[in-house]
Enzyme design. Structure first.
Site, PDB file in Angstrom:
ATOM      1  N   ASP A  86      38.092  25.521  40.670  1.00 24.10           N
ATOM      2  CA  ASP A  86      36.902  25.241  41.500  1.00 24.10           C
ATOM      3  C   ASP A  86      37.143  24.006  42.358  1.00 24.10           C
ATOM      4  O   ASP A  86      38.004  23.176  42.052  1.00 24.10           O
ATOM      5  CB  ASP A  86      35.652  25.055  40.635  1.00 24.10           C
ATOM      6  CG  ASP A  86      35.720  23.830  39.713  1.00 24.10           C
ATOM      7  OD1 ASP A  86      36.785  23.585  39.120  1.00 24.10           O
ATOM      8  OD2 ASP A  86      34.713  23.110  39.599  1.00 24.10           O
ATOM      9  N   GLU A 151      35.149  22.385  36.607  1.00 23.55           N
ATOM     10  CA  GLU A 151      35.504  20.987  36.360  1.00 23.55           C
ATOM     11  C   GLU A 151      34.682  20.062  37.248  1.00 23.55           C
ATOM     12  O   GLU A 151      34.263  18.992  36.832  1.00 23.55           O
ATOM     13  CB  GLU A 151      37.007  20.758  36.622  1.00 23.55           C
ATOM     14  CG  GLU A 151      37.537  19.430  36.089  1.00 23.55           C
ATOM     15  CD  GLU A 151      37.362  18.260  37.030  1.00 23.55           C
ATOM     16  OE1 GLU A 151      37.555  17.127  36.592  1.00 23.55           O
ATOM     17  OE2 GLU A 151      37.012  18.461  38.216  1.00 23.55           O
TER      18      GLU A 151
HETATM   19  N1  BES Z   1      41.039  15.365  39.890  1.00 22.68           N
HETATM   20  C1  BES Z   1      39.792  14.734  39.825  1.00 22.68           C
HETATM   21  C2  BES Z   1      39.773  13.454  39.000  1.00 22.68           C
HETATM   22  C3  BES Z   1      40.799  12.453  39.419  1.00 22.68           C
HETATM   23  C4  BES Z   1      40.879  12.036  40.726  1.00 22.68           C
HETATM   24  C5  BES Z   1      41.656  11.928  38.502  1.00 22.68           C
HETATM   25  C6  BES Z   1      41.848  11.127  41.106  1.00 22.68           C
HETATM   26  C7  BES Z   1      42.597  11.003  38.868  1.00 22.68           C
HETATM   27  C8  BES Z   1      42.704  10.606  40.180  1.00 22.68           C
HETATM   28  C9  BES Z   1      38.759  15.671  39.237  1.00 22.68           C
HETATM   29  O1  BES Z   1      38.879  16.978  39.732  1.00 22.68           O
HETATM   30  C10 BES Z   1      37.396  15.184  39.642  1.00 22.68           C
HETATM   31  O2  BES Z   1      37.159  14.893  40.761  1.00 22.68           O
HETATM   32  N2  BES Z   1      36.507  15.125  38.704  1.00 22.68           N
HETATM   33  C11 BES Z   1      35.153  14.820  38.941  1.00 22.68           C
HETATM   34  C12 BES Z   1      34.524  15.104  37.624  1.00 22.68           C
HETATM   35  C13 BES Z   1      33.060  15.082  37.535  1.00 22.68           C
HETATM   36  C14 BES Z   1      32.355  15.771  38.632  1.00 22.68           C
HETATM   37  C15 BES Z   1      32.614  15.558  36.168  1.00 22.68           C
HETATM   38  C16 BES Z   1      34.969  13.383  39.379  1.00 22.68           C
HETATM   39  O3  BES Z   1      35.699  12.497  38.926  1.00 22.68           O
HETATM   40  O4  BES Z   1      34.075  13.117  40.177  1.00 22.68           O
HETATM   41 ZN    ZN Z   2      37.795  16.684  41.925  1.00 33.76          ZN
END
Ligand code: BES
Ligand code: ZN
Length: 453
Positions: A86, A151
């Site tokens: 997603d 996610e």
């Molecule tokens: N891949 C990201 C998280 C991330 C970004 C880790 C950069 C390390 C470096 C992940 O897909 C993400 O964006 N997660 C969301 C999770 C939330 C909506 C529960 C986030 O961090 O906003």
């Molecule tokens: Zn993300």
């Protein structure tokens, strides 16, 4: 582009990646549900074509999980490969130089929503395994895939799945490709993430909109009440004003802080090139790594209410809402943090309005002890493929599954990601650096080989 020893059909890989990126699988927008399903089917088809077994869509409360396995290496460890299909919404659309769901290669980068977060990286995992299986007829370790489709909206389905599986998940460690290199060419393992609570604050006043001349003077204004509440959440120095919010915050160890101080980093370049702001803000007394990786923060994402069209309309709106999230660090807990937040919001509410905070989703923070076999071997594989010494960092973003793998399945996560700090995650012109796409595939292959030795 780099010449790699692997025998890869680059064009076929790029075609496959582009087909994946063309599917607008935006998990937060209900109208994209058919695309979510298409993306899940796409992942399943790639896994099947790659020689994985037991490929299936696991249906449940939310978006399908895609699972697959290859368990033909008895006595060898089992690695669970995780990614997400997603993506975040692409808006604002007019800031994209090419449409978000028409992947476009410019120079060494491929531009599209999800290019690095996380379709490009999920595709690395799938194709690393598929190519190894194709080239050698077998895998050096046992593999399970678990690719999720929510996610970006908190991952409830995978949480209940993991809860149900518990220690029967059948994996010794998880390999997660959803993070980034600290700098181009610098192999990086992420060993800590912030958690999150994502909330909506709703303020209601009168039962319906009112003429602002006729009722201004007696009617409460929900938009201004909301502004008052939001302004009371942080001080001008960016310190969060919620009582008790810092009570559980654990400082990184002196050794970890020293390692961060040795990272190659130019704050002025970061300010200008990456963040593009006149001045960096944040809590005094903490450096940039602490502020973004090891301190809680609070952000307002959007405010809705009243009249925002062209021209003028004299109205006292009946309702206003805001989306507000907090990033959590060890040892903060999502539920307790939400309680502290909503109590503070209630205290800040002015007279005459009703205020309600809703917890939309959340996930805990996590730190992984780098002193474990799966991480040590990961560092060796990265050292070799990137011909440089691997650094250990944390990230300010959240991947709720990491804490859950630990909590429910008792397994460590190896966060080996290949994004770059300027990949524009969640923003217009998201990209993935294609040399990292191929290097990432080689690193994952090498990792599996070394784990199997
Ligand atoms: N891949 C990201 C998280 C991330 C970004 C880790 C950069 C390390 C470096 C992940 O897909 C993400 O964006 N997660 C969301 C999770 C939330 C909506 C529960 C986030 O961090 O906003
Ligand atoms: Zn993300």
């Amino acid at each position: 582009m780099l010449a790699l020893p692997m025998n890869l059909d680059r064009q076929a890989l790029l075609d496959g990646l582009q087909a994946f990126l063309r599917i607008p699988s935006i998990s937060t927008l209900p109208e994209h549900q058919p695309d979510i399903r298409r993306a899940a089917e796409f992942v399943a088809a790639e896994l099947r074509a790659g020689g994985l077994e037991q490929v299936r869509l696991i249906e449940g409360g939310g978006n399908p999980l895609v699972s697959a396995e290859w368990l033909g290496a008895p006595g060898k460890p089992t690695l669970l490969l995780y990614g997400h299909y997603d993506v975040q919404p692409p808006d604002p659309l007019d800031e994209w130089h090419s449409p978000p769901f028409e992947p476009t290669i410019r120079g060494d980068d491929i531009f599209a929503r999800g290019a690095s977060d996380d379709k490009g990286q999920t595709y690395i995992l799938i194709q690393a395994v598929a190519s190894l299986l194709r080239d050698t007829g077998a895998l050096p370790v046992n593999i399970r895939f678990l690719i999720e489709g929510e996610e970006e909206v908190g991952g409830e389905h995978i949480e209940s799945y993991l809860k149900a599986q518990g220690r029967n998940l059948g994996a010794d460690a998880a390999l997660i490709a959803d993070t980034e290199l600290f700098a181009p060419g610098l192999p990086t393992l992420c060993v800590g993430l912030r958690g999150i609570i994502y909330t909506e604050v709703e303020v209601t006043g009168a039962g319906h909109d009112l003429h602002s001349g006729v009722y201004g003077g007696v009617a409460p204004n929900p938009l201004q009440a909301l502004a008052h509440i939001l302004a009371g959440l942080k001080d001008p120095q960016e310190r969060i004003l919620i009582p008790g919010i810092y009570d559980r915050v654990r400082r990184p160890s002196p050794a970890e802080l020293e390692a961060w101080a040795r990272l190659p980093f130019d704050e002025e370049q970061y300010r200008i090139k990456e963040v593009d702001v006149p001045e960096l803000v944040g809590e005094p007394g903490y450096n940039i790594f602490e502020r973004t990786w090891a301190r809680p923060t609070l952000e307002v994402h959007g405010i809705r209410g009243g009249f925002t069209g062209e021209g003028a309309k004299t109205v006292i709106p009946a309702r206003a809402t805001a989306k507000v999230s907090l990033r959590l660090v060890p040892d903060m807990e999502p539920e307790e943090t939400f309680r502290l937040f909503s109590e503070h919001v209630s205290r800040l509410a002015p007279r005459g309005v009703r205020v309600r905070a809703t917890n939309l989703h959340g996930g805990g923070p996590s730190v992984v002890d780098p002193d474990n076999h799966f991480i040590r071997v990961a560092a060796q594989a990265l050292d070799e493929v990137f011909a440089s010494q691997t650094v250990y960092i944390r990230s300010g973003g959240s991947i709720p599954i990491v804490g859950l793998f630990d909590q429910y399945a008792g397994i460590p996560s190896v966060m080996m990601g290949f994004g770059l700090p300027d990949d524009n995650l969640h923003a217009p012109n998201e990209k993935f650096h294609l040399p990292n796409f191929f290097l990432g595939m080689e690193a994952v292959r090498r990792y599996l080989e070394m784990l199997g030795q």
